[in-house]
Design a protein around this motif. Sequence first.
Motif, PDB file in Angstrom:
ATOM      1  N   ALA A  75       0.851  -1.194   0.000  1.00 45.38           N
ATOM      2  CA  ALA A  75       0.000   0.000   0.000  1.00 45.38           C
ATOM      3  C   ALA A  75       0.887   1.244   0.000  1.00 45.38           C
ATOM      4  N   GLU A  76       0.642   2.144  -0.949  1.00 46.06           N
ATOM      5  CA  GLU A  76       1.498   3.334  -1.050  1.00 46.06           C
ATOM      6  C   GLU A  76       1.340   4.245   0.167  1.00 46.06           C
ATOM      7  N   ASN A  77       0.134   4.426   0.662  1.00 41.25           N
ATOM      8  CA  ASN A  77      -0.074   5.369   1.773  1.00 41.25           C
ATOM      9  C   ASN A  77      -1.052   4.912   2.852  1.00 41.25           C
ATOM     10  N   ILE A 116       6.424   1.721  11.808  1.00 47.16           N
ATOM     11  CA  ILE A 116       7.056   2.808  12.559  1.00 47.16           C
ATOM     12  C   ILE A 116       7.932   3.635  11.617  1.00 47.16           C
ATOM     13  N   TRP A 117       7.540   4.894  11.440  1.00 48.65           N
ATOM     14  CA  TRP A 117       8.236   5.812  10.529  1.00 48.65           C
ATOM     15  C   TRP A 117       8.056   7.226  11.061  1.00 48.65           C
ATOM     16  N   HIS A 118       9.114   8.034  10.995  1.00 43.96           N
ATOM     17  CA  HIS A 118       9.011   9.409  11.503  1.00 43.96           C
ATOM     18  C   HIS A 118       8.098  10.253  10.623  1.00 43.96           C
ATOM     19  N   SER A 119       7.975   9.869   9.344  1.00 38.18           N
ATOM     20  CA  SER A 119       7.246  10.681   8.378  1.00 38.18           C
ATOM     21  C   SER A 119       5.811  10.178   8.256  1.00 38.18           C
ATOM     22  N   GLN A 120       4.909  11.042   7.820  1.00 38.50           N
ATOM     23  CA  GLN A 120       3.490  10.682   7.712  1.00 38.50           C
ATOM     24  C   GLN A 120       2.990  10.015   8.996  1.00 38.50           C
ATOM     25  N   ALA A 121       3.497  10.533  10.118  1.00 38.16           N
ATOM     26  CA  ALA A 121       3.043  10.100  11.445  1.00 38.16           C
ATOM     27  C   ALA A 121       2.219  11.246  12.034  1.00 38.16           C
ATOM     28  N   VAL A 164      10.149  -1.038  10.513  1.00 33.91           N
ATOM     29  CA  VAL A 164      10.753   0.276  10.747  1.00 33.91           C
ATOM     30  C   VAL A 164      11.232   0.802   9.400  1.00 33.91           C
ATOM     31  N   ASN A 165      10.901   2.047   9.129  1.00 34.43           N
ATOM     32  CA  ASN A 165      11.245   2.684   7.865  1.00 34.43           C
ATOM     33  C   ASN A 165      12.188   3.862   8.133  1.00 34.43           C
ATOM     34  N   GLU A 166      13.314   3.888   7.436  1.00 33.33           N
ATOM     35  CA  GLU A 166      14.180   5.081   7.386  1.00 33.33           C
ATOM     36  C   GLU A 166      14.673   5.589   8.743  1.00 33.33           C
ATOM     37  N   GLU A 241      15.348   1.914  -3.520  1.00 34.43           N
ATOM     38  CA  GLU A 241      15.715   2.052  -4.935  1.00 34.43           C
ATOM     39  C   GLU A 241      14.933   3.145  -5.675  1.00 34.43           C
ATOM     40  N   HIS A 242      14.922   4.346  -5.085  1.00 34.24           N
ATOM     41  CA  HIS A 242      14.407   5.515  -5.819  1.00 34.24           C
ATOM     42  C   HIS A 242      15.596   6.106  -6.566  1.00 34.24           C
ATOM     43  N   HIS A 243      15.692   5.768  -7.846  1.00 34.93           N
ATOM     44  CA  HIS A 243      16.879   6.145  -8.616  1.00 34.93           C
ATOM     45  C   HIS A 243      16.619   7.322  -9.551  1.00 34.93           C
ATOM     46  N   GLY A 285      18.413  11.173  -2.408  1.00 29.20           N
ATOM     47  CA  GLY A 285      17.711  10.079  -1.737  1.00 29.20           C
ATOM     48  C   GLY A 285      16.209  10.242  -1.848  1.00 29.20           C
ATOM     49  N   ALA A 286      15.512   9.944  -0.765  1.00 28.54           N
ATOM     50  CA  ALA A 286      14.059  10.081  -0.758  1.00 28.54           C
ATOM     51  C   ALA A 286      13.639  10.731   0.547  1.00 28.54           C
ATOM     52  N   GLU A 287      14.418  11.735   0.958  1.00 27.53           N
ATOM     53  CA  GLU A 287      14.117  12.446   2.199  1.00 27.53           C
ATOM     54  C   GLU A 287      12.919  13.360   1.945  1.00 27.53           C
ATOM     55  N   SER A 344       2.721   8.323 -10.222  1.00 27.54           N
ATOM     56  CA  SER A 344       3.954   8.339  -9.424  1.00 27.54           C
ATOM     57  C   SER A 344       4.098   9.566  -8.524  1.00 27.54           C
ATOM     58  N   TRP A 345       4.562   9.317  -7.322  1.00 24.78           N
ATOM     59  CA  TRP A 345       4.856  10.411  -6.372  1.00 24.78           C
ATOM     60  C   TRP A 345       5.947  11.321  -6.918  1.00 24.78           C
ATOM     61  N   LYS A 346       6.757  10.813  -7.878  1.00 24.71           N
ATOM     62  CA  LYS A 346       7.871  11.607  -8.401  1.00 24.71           C
ATOM     63  C   LYS A 346       7.392  12.839  -9.172  1.00 24.71           C
TER      64      LYS A 346
HETATM   65  C1  XIL Z   1       5.501   8.458  -0.629  1.00 22.90           C
HETATM   66  C2  XIL Z   1       4.184   8.296  -1.389  1.00 22.90           C
HETATM   67  O1  XIL Z   1       4.463   7.712  -2.631  1.00 22.90           O
HETATM   68  C3  XIL Z   1       3.522   9.653  -1.572  1.00 22.90           C
HETATM   69  O2  XIL Z   1       2.243   9.507  -2.149  1.00 22.90           O
HETATM   70  C4  XIL Z   1       3.413  10.368  -0.220  1.00 22.90           C
HETATM   71  O3  XIL Z   1       2.897  11.662  -0.417  1.00 22.90           O
HETATM   72  C5  XIL Z   1       4.753  10.450   0.469  1.00 22.90           C
HETATM   73  O4  XIL Z   1       5.300   9.138   0.599  1.00 22.90           O
HETATM   74  N1  XIL Z   1       9.806   6.323   1.072  1.00 22.90           N
HETATM   75  C6  XIL Z   1       8.768   5.545   1.509  1.00 22.90           C
HETATM   76  C7  XIL Z   1       7.421   5.736   0.912  1.00 22.90           C
HETATM   77  O5  XIL Z   1       8.974   4.632   2.313  1.00 22.90           O
HETATM   78  O6  XIL Z   1       6.386   5.483   1.838  1.00 22.90           O
HETATM   79  C8  XIL Z   1       7.252   7.117   0.332  1.00 22.90           C
HETATM   80  O7  XIL Z   1       5.989   7.164  -0.341  1.00 22.90           O
HETATM   81  C9  XIL Z   1       8.394   7.442  -0.608  1.00 22.90           C
HETATM   82  C10 XIL Z   1       9.709   7.397   0.120  1.00 22.90           C
END
Ligand code: XIL
Length: 379
Positions: A75-77, A116-121, A164-166, A241-243, A285-287, A344-346
């Motif tokens: 699940a993306e979100n 558990i992730w600091h973001s989207q918490a 745990v993420n990131e 692998e966000h390249h 990265g994907a910060e 894509s979130w990109k």
């Molecule tokens: C991204 C989603 O794709 C976006 O829709 C949302 O706005 C932000 O998060 N690392 C992760 C993912 O573990 O959950 C993130 O997903 C991208 C970076």
Amino acid sequence: MNVLQTIILSGLAVAVGMSCTSGQPQGEQVDSAKTLKEAYADKFYVGTALDLGQIKGHNVAALEVVQQQFNSIVAENCMKSENIQPQEGVFFFDDADKFVELGEKNGMHIVGHNLIWHSQAPDWFFVDKHGNDVSREVLTERMRNHIHTIVSRYKGRIHGWDVVNEAILDNGEYRPSKFYEILGEDFIPLAFKFAHQADPEAELYYNDYSTAIPAKRAGIVRLTKKLQDDGIQIDGLGMQEHHGLSHASLEETEKTIIDFANLRVKVMVTEMDISVLPHASPHVGAELADTAAYNESFDPYKEGLPADKMNELGARYVSFFNLYLKHQDKISRVTLWGVGDGDSWKNNWPIEGRTDYPLLFDRHYQPKPFLVDILELAN
Ligand code: XIL
């Protein structure tokens, strides 16, 4: 495009639901009609992240591609803490339930992202009613309740969790998140313990971006060894692998695959995409906090991707899939972070409102020309 590619592409067009009147000979069609999940069936799972339009069944075109091409979903979100427990004790499971049902209906391998992730918490997670940081005890109990409630709801149905993420920075040190500030490094073993208690059969993963950076790789290896030495179950390490077209380095990525596998855990590619757009900052990265303002010069392909860039993108994808295939004994899954480019979130990170082309299917859910090369690699 050579003859074989043309044949395979025609077959793929059938496989993804395009009309095809080319009338290929029967034998070639059977072979060429392979999809990603068929081509890679004895190598590793090929997965995709699902957004709400897909999970709720509104995006029919995307769902067709999902069902035909992929055998693993994440699940993306909708399982992130701000969505699944927006207020303390108030859980919202509708979307996550639909996501799991969709995977079960299609016999897919299902991944939960993330616990558990600091973001989207949500803010409430870390503060009391006066807005002050909560104590170790309170945060531990909130983590326990969050993890137990979610993981036990999907016990036996979700196969693996990004627990745990990131948690590790690019320099290999712990990220100074609220979890870390309040609990120190203990928050990581605690999260894994709670997840294991709630579903002893589920696989448990640590997941991060930029894992090819040597210092970060070393930090994740140290963390994993420590968990293992302390008898904490950890089954896999996720490389997001966000390249981009010129990062990450294939050589460094290979070192990461090898170092991670040497820890005797599964290695998985969890969020793959390849941006073709110029990066706005030195950080590649994907910060999520690392954003920049829109500027036309950073959005060069609004009207479409020129052929030379499409070829460059294809060559990058093929190189990475080649590497993953070389290490197929170590890699259990390769998941793309989305189905079609439009999802894509990109397109919105690190700069909002751009037009990117980071995935295997275009905005109309048609396969990119290089998909045939990725299929052929697996032969
Ligand atoms: C991204 C989603 O794709 C976006 O829709 C949302 O706005 C932000 O998060 N690392 C992760 C993912 O573990 O959950 C993130 O997903 C991208 C970076």
